[in-house]
Design a protein around this motif. Structure first.
Motif, PDB file in Angstrom:
ATOM      1  N   UNK A 178     -58.491 149.355 -45.444  1.00  0.00           N
ATOM      2  CA  UNK A 178     -57.879 150.279 -44.492  1.00  0.00           C
ATOM      3  C   UNK A 178     -56.945 149.505 -43.571  1.00  0.00           C
ATOM      4  N   UNK A 179     -55.799 150.129 -43.248  1.00  0.00           N
ATOM      5  CA  UNK A 179     -54.808 149.528 -42.363  1.00  0.00           C
ATOM      6  C   UNK A 179     -54.354 150.562 -41.344  1.00  0.00           C
ATOM      7  N   UNK A 180     -53.957 150.077 -40.172  1.00  0.00           N
ATOM      8  CA  UNK A 180     -53.424 150.952 -39.137  1.00  0.00           C
ATOM      9  C   UNK A 180     -51.974 151.287 -39.440  1.00  0.00           C
ATOM     10  N   UNK A 181     -51.608 152.518 -39.103  1.00  0.00           N
ATOM     11  CA  UNK A 181     -50.232 152.972 -39.295  1.00  0.00           C
ATOM     12  C   UNK A 181     -49.580 153.349 -37.976  1.00  0.00           C
ATOM     13  N   UNK A 210     -42.213 143.021 -50.375  1.00  0.00           N
ATOM     14  CA  UNK A 210     -42.518 144.119 -49.464  1.00  0.00           C
ATOM     15  C   UNK A 210     -41.214 144.652 -48.875  1.00  0.00           C
ATOM     16  N   UNK A 211     -41.118 145.976 -48.761  1.00  0.00           N
ATOM     17  CA  UNK A 211     -39.868 146.534 -48.247  1.00  0.00           C
ATOM     18  C   UNK A 211     -40.075 147.723 -47.310  1.00  0.00           C
ATOM     19  N   UNK A 212     -41.286 148.256 -47.217  1.00  0.00           N
ATOM     20  CA  UNK A 212     -41.546 149.403 -46.349  1.00  0.00           C
ATOM     21  C   UNK A 212     -42.766 149.118 -45.476  1.00  0.00           C
ATOM     22  N   UNK A 218     -45.567 150.452 -45.189  1.00  0.00           N
ATOM     23  CA  UNK A 218     -46.890 150.542 -45.815  1.00  0.00           C
ATOM     24  C   UNK A 218     -47.177 149.386 -46.776  1.00  0.00           C
ATOM     25  N   UNK A 219     -46.236 148.469 -46.929  1.00  0.00           N
ATOM     26  CA  UNK A 219     -46.498 147.265 -47.727  1.00  0.00           C
ATOM     27  C   UNK A 219     -47.267 146.290 -46.855  1.00  0.00           C
ATOM     28  N   UNK A 220     -48.501 146.013 -47.236  1.00  0.00           N
ATOM     29  CA  UNK A 220     -49.390 145.201 -46.408  1.00  0.00           C
ATOM     30  C   UNK A 220     -49.399 143.724 -46.767  1.00  0.00           C
ATOM     31  N   UNK A 221     -48.800 143.358 -47.875  1.00  0.00           N
ATOM     32  CA  UNK A 221     -48.674 141.955 -48.252  1.00  0.00           C
ATOM     33  C   UNK A 221     -47.197 141.675 -48.522  1.00  0.00           C
ATOM     34  N   UNK A 222     -46.739 140.433 -48.367  1.00  0.00           N
ATOM     35  CA  UNK A 222     -45.325 140.121 -48.579  1.00  0.00           C
ATOM     36  C   UNK A 222     -44.841 140.407 -49.997  1.00  0.00           C
ATOM     37  N   UNK A 223     -45.772 140.403 -50.948  1.00  0.00           N
ATOM     38  CA  UNK A 223     -45.461 140.700 -52.346  1.00  0.00           C
ATOM     39  C   UNK A 223     -46.381 141.829 -52.785  1.00  0.00           C
ATOM     40  N   UNK A 224     -45.820 142.828 -53.481  1.00  0.00           N
ATOM     41  CA  UNK A 224     -46.629 143.943 -53.971  1.00  0.00           C
ATOM     42  C   UNK A 224     -46.560 143.989 -55.496  1.00  0.00           C
ATOM     43  N   UNK A 225     -47.598 144.559 -56.077  1.00  0.00           N
ATOM     44  CA  UNK A 225     -47.713 144.667 -57.530  1.00  0.00           C
ATOM     45  C   UNK A 225     -47.609 146.131 -57.917  1.00  0.00           C
TER      46      UNK A 225
END
Length: 162
Positions: free
Chosen positions: A61-64, A137-139, A141-148
């Protein structure tokens, strides 16, 4: 006399070959060790490269917005799928904004479509094999610098690069 020269020539040749082996064996050995070390950490140099990953699917879970955790009473929370990798992943590439993305990651965010989202939920806390592409990461909601961005998620662990 010929046989004496022949034996002396063989002895010299043997010494030369032995000397060359002593000289080049450490170089060949160190090269093999370097290649083995390099293969321990996969380095991805291209954004959008499709790779096979293995790890454990986690639900975090992450804060928005609006305050991203600074004002919990009004901030929203969202769930993000994460992949805890079996082995660290080294990444270095230039993203679409001409910025270098580099680092070593042990966990990356998984951005599945709706169909794969249901499959990720079924495999929560299980070891999985994912085929997918890496993106920077570009938005928000991207929680890590790299997304899969996965194309396939299975419980099998066969065929993993990482």
């Amino acid at each position: 006399m010929r046989s004496t020269i022949g034996r002396a020539g063989q002895a010299s040749t043997s010494k030369i070959i032995f000397g060359l082996m002593i000289l080049f064996c450490p170089i060949v050995f160190s090269s093999a060790v370097s290649q083995a070390r390099a293969s321990d950490s996969l380095v991805v140099a291209d954004q959008g490269a499709e790779i096979n990953f293995c790890g454990t699917i986690l639900d975090e879970m992450f804060w928005g917005p609006p305050g991203f955790g600074e004002t919990p009473a009004v901030d929203i929370k969202w769930r993000a799928w994460m992949l805890a990798l079996d082995k660290p992943l080294k990444v270095q590439f230039t993203n679409a904004y001409k910025k270098t993305v580099a680092g070593e990651f042990v966990k990356i965010q998984v951005r599945p479509d709706d169909l794969l989202d249901r499959k990720a939920a079924q495999l929560l806390h299980h070891r999985v094999h994912i085929i997918g592409k890496l993106w920077s990461a570009s938005v928000a909601s991207d929680e890590t610098p790299v997304t899969l961005w996965p194309r396939q998620i299975d419980q099998s662990s066969q065929g993993c690069d990482r």
